[in-house]
Design a protein around this motif. Sequence first.
Motif, mmCIF file in Angstrom:
data_model
loop_
_atom_site.group_PDB
_atom_site.id
_atom_site.type_symbol
_atom_site.label_atom_id
_atom_site.label_comp_id
_atom_site.label_asym_id
_atom_site.label_seq_id
_atom_site.Cartn_x
_atom_site.Cartn_y
_atom_site.Cartn_z
ATOM 1 N N ALA A 95 -36.816 -8.576 4.483
ATOM 2 C CA ALA A 95 -37.830 -7.720 3.877
ATOM 3 C C ALA A 95 -38.786 -7.170 4.936
ATOM 4 C CB ALA A 95 -38.606 -8.481 2.810
ATOM 5 N N ASN A 96 -39.190 -8.005 5.880
ATOM 6 C CA ASN A 96 -40.058 -7.544 6.961
ATOM 7 C C ASN A 96 -39.367 -6.485 7.807
ATOM 8 O OD1 ASN A 96 -42.192 -9.195 6.248
ATOM 9 N ND2 ASN A 96 -41.559 -10.865 7.593
ATOM 10 N N GLN A 97 -38.083 -6.686 8.081
ATOM 11 C CA GLN A 97 -37.332 -5.707 8.873
ATOM 12 C C GLN A 97 -37.216 -4.378 8.128
ATOM 13 O OE1 GLN A 97 -33.335 -6.904 9.871
ATOM 14 N NE2 GLN A 97 -33.237 -5.523 11.608
ATOM 15 N N VAL A 98 -36.922 -4.437 6.839
ATOM 16 C CA VAL A 98 -36.824 -3.213 6.036
ATOM 17 C C VAL A 98 -38.170 -2.502 6.021
ATOM 18 C CG1 VAL A 98 -36.525 -2.347 3.678
ATOM 19 C CG2 VAL A 98 -34.899 -4.004 4.615
ATOM 20 N N ASN A 99 -39.236 -3.238 5.805
ATOM 21 C CA ASN A 99 -40.572 -2.639 5.744
ATOM 22 C C ASN A 99 -40.993 -2.046 7.085
ATOM 23 O OD1 ASN A 99 -41.035 -3.109 3.024
ATOM 24 N ND2 ASN A 99 -41.810 -5.187 3.414
ATOM 25 N N SER A 100 -40.587 -2.632 8.172
ATOM 26 C CA SER A 100 -40.985 -2.101 9.492
ATOM 27 C C SER A 100 -40.179 -0.866 9.873
ATOM 28 C CB SER A 100 -40.831 -3.179 10.569
ATOM 29 O OG SER A 100 -39.460 -3.475 10.793
#
Length: 102
Positions: A95-100
Motif C-alpha cells: 500500500a505504501n509503494q502504491v501510494n508513493s
Amino acid sequence: MVANIRLSYSEIDRVSGLLNTSVDVTLVPRMAEAKKEVDSLLAHALVLEKTSPALTQQYEKFNTGLTQATEAIKGFAKQFQAIKDSVQKMDGDMANQVNSNG
C-alpha cells in the motif's frame, strides 16, 4: 495461474489463542494432575519391587512425549501468528509503494 488468498486476522488470533489456552489452562494442568496421581499410585498402592520402577520410568517417557506434543500445539499458534504478521506487513508495504507511485 489463479491464487486464492483469504485471511481473517481476528479468526487467526482466536484460534491461536484457543490453542495456547488449551495447552496452558487445560492440557498441562491435567497432565500434571495425572502424573501426580500415577506417582502416588506407584509409590503407595501399586508397589512391586521391579515393576513399579519400570512403570515409573515408562510413564516419565510418556509424560515427556506429551509435554513435547503440547509445545508443538503452541508452535502451530506461533506459525499462524507469524503468517498473519507477515501478510499484514506485506500488505502495508505494498500500500505504501502504491501510494508513493500515485
